[in-house]
Design a protein around this motif. Sequence first.
Motif, PDB file in Angstrom:
ATOM      1  N   CYS A  29       0.860 -24.236  32.972  1.00 28.97           N
ATOM      2  CA  CYS A  29       0.336 -24.637  31.667  1.00 28.97           C
ATOM      3  C   CYS A  29      -0.707 -25.744  31.817  1.00 28.97           C
ATOM      4  O   CYS A  29      -0.871 -26.297  32.896  1.00 28.97           O
ATOM      5  CB  CYS A  29       1.467 -25.100  30.756  1.00 28.97           C
ATOM      6  SG  CYS A  29       2.409 -26.496  31.395  1.00 28.97           S
ATOM      7  N   THR A  30      -1.386 -26.045  30.732  1.00 26.68           N
ATOM      8  CA  THR A  30      -2.410 -27.091  30.764  1.00 26.68           C
ATOM      9  C   THR A  30      -1.775 -28.471  30.812  1.00 26.68           C
ATOM     10  O   THR A  30      -2.164 -29.316  31.616  1.00 26.68           O
ATOM     11  CB  THR A  30      -3.310 -26.985  29.506  1.00 26.68           C
ATOM     12  OG1 THR A  30      -3.831 -25.664  29.440  1.00 26.68           O
ATOM     13  CG2 THR A  30      -4.441 -27.971  29.565  1.00 26.68           C
ATOM     14  N   LEU A  31      -0.803 -28.698  29.950  1.00 20.34           N
ATOM     15  CA  LEU A  31      -0.047 -29.950  29.941  1.00 20.34           C
ATOM     16  C   LEU A  31       1.283 -29.711  29.266  1.00 20.34           C
ATOM     17  O   LEU A  31       1.482 -28.701  28.608  1.00 20.34           O
ATOM     18  CB  LEU A  31      -0.814 -31.092  29.264  1.00 20.34           C
ATOM     19  CG  LEU A  31      -1.165 -30.979  27.784  1.00 20.34           C
ATOM     20  CD1 LEU A  31      -0.053 -31.539  26.925  1.00 20.34           C
ATOM     21  CD2 LEU A  31      -2.443 -31.767  27.515  1.00 20.34           C
ATOM     22  N   ARG A  78       0.194 -33.697  32.908  1.00 14.70           N
ATOM     23  CA  ARG A  78      -0.585 -32.548  33.365  1.00 14.70           C
ATOM     24  C   ARG A  78      -0.690 -32.612  34.885  1.00 14.70           C
ATOM     25  O   ARG A  78      -0.668 -33.680  35.481  1.00 14.70           O
ATOM     26  CB  ARG A  78      -1.963 -32.469  32.723  1.00 14.70           C
ATOM     27  CG  ARG A  78      -2.922 -33.533  33.102  1.00 14.70           C
ATOM     28  CD  ARG A  78      -4.310 -33.296  32.480  1.00 14.70           C
ATOM     29  NE  ARG A  78      -5.170 -34.408  32.810  1.00 14.70           N
ATOM     30  CZ  ARG A  78      -5.786 -34.575  33.978  1.00 14.70           C
ATOM     31  NH1 ARG A  78      -5.634 -33.674  34.936  1.00 14.70           N
ATOM     32  NH2 ARG A  78      -6.530 -35.626  34.217  1.00 14.70           N
ATOM     33  N   LYS A  84      -1.849 -28.880  41.815  1.00 13.25           N
ATOM     34  CA  LYS A  84      -1.867 -27.415  41.734  1.00 13.25           C
ATOM     35  C   LYS A  84      -2.005 -26.825  43.134  1.00 13.25           C
ATOM     36  O   LYS A  84      -1.276 -25.898  43.504  1.00 13.25           O
ATOM     37  CB  LYS A  84      -3.025 -26.969  40.837  1.00 13.25           C
ATOM     38  CG  LYS A  84      -3.199 -25.488  40.723  1.00 13.25           C
ATOM     39  CD  LYS A  84      -2.314 -24.929  39.655  1.00 13.25           C
ATOM     40  CE  LYS A  84      -2.710 -23.487  39.361  1.00 13.25           C
ATOM     41  NZ  LYS A  84      -1.659 -22.552  39.636  1.00 13.25           N
TER      42      LYS A  84
END
Length: 124
Positions: A29-31, A78, A84
């Motif tokens: 997810c983005t945050l 995030r 990532k």
Amino acid sequence: MLPYKELANLDKIVHEPARLSILTALSACTLAEFLFLQELTGLTKGNLSSHLSKLEKANLIVIDKHFVRKKIPQTTIRITSEGKAAVDQHWKQLLSIHQSIRHHGANNENRSAPNPLSINQALT
């Protein structure tokens, strides 16, 4: 190097189960809000906070604390590009180690430890 020894070389910051859970969730997810991550991971507030601090110190996540409508505290988290990459690399390493162990075991089936029953039957 035997694949089992590679397990000891995994990134300890990422490999710890709670942190791996957090990073894996954030990579999808983005945050995420603190309370969402707490619910998702099943960690206590204090435990989650401690793990988030370690991940932030390692530059794998960014934590933003702010107020909604000037009085409701909200914490969002995030994943960074480094985070990532680290979690993606970690899962690739685990998969590679797992495949290597399965392959290594399949190639050595004939050299496996003898079945104790067959030894006892041969002796009688």
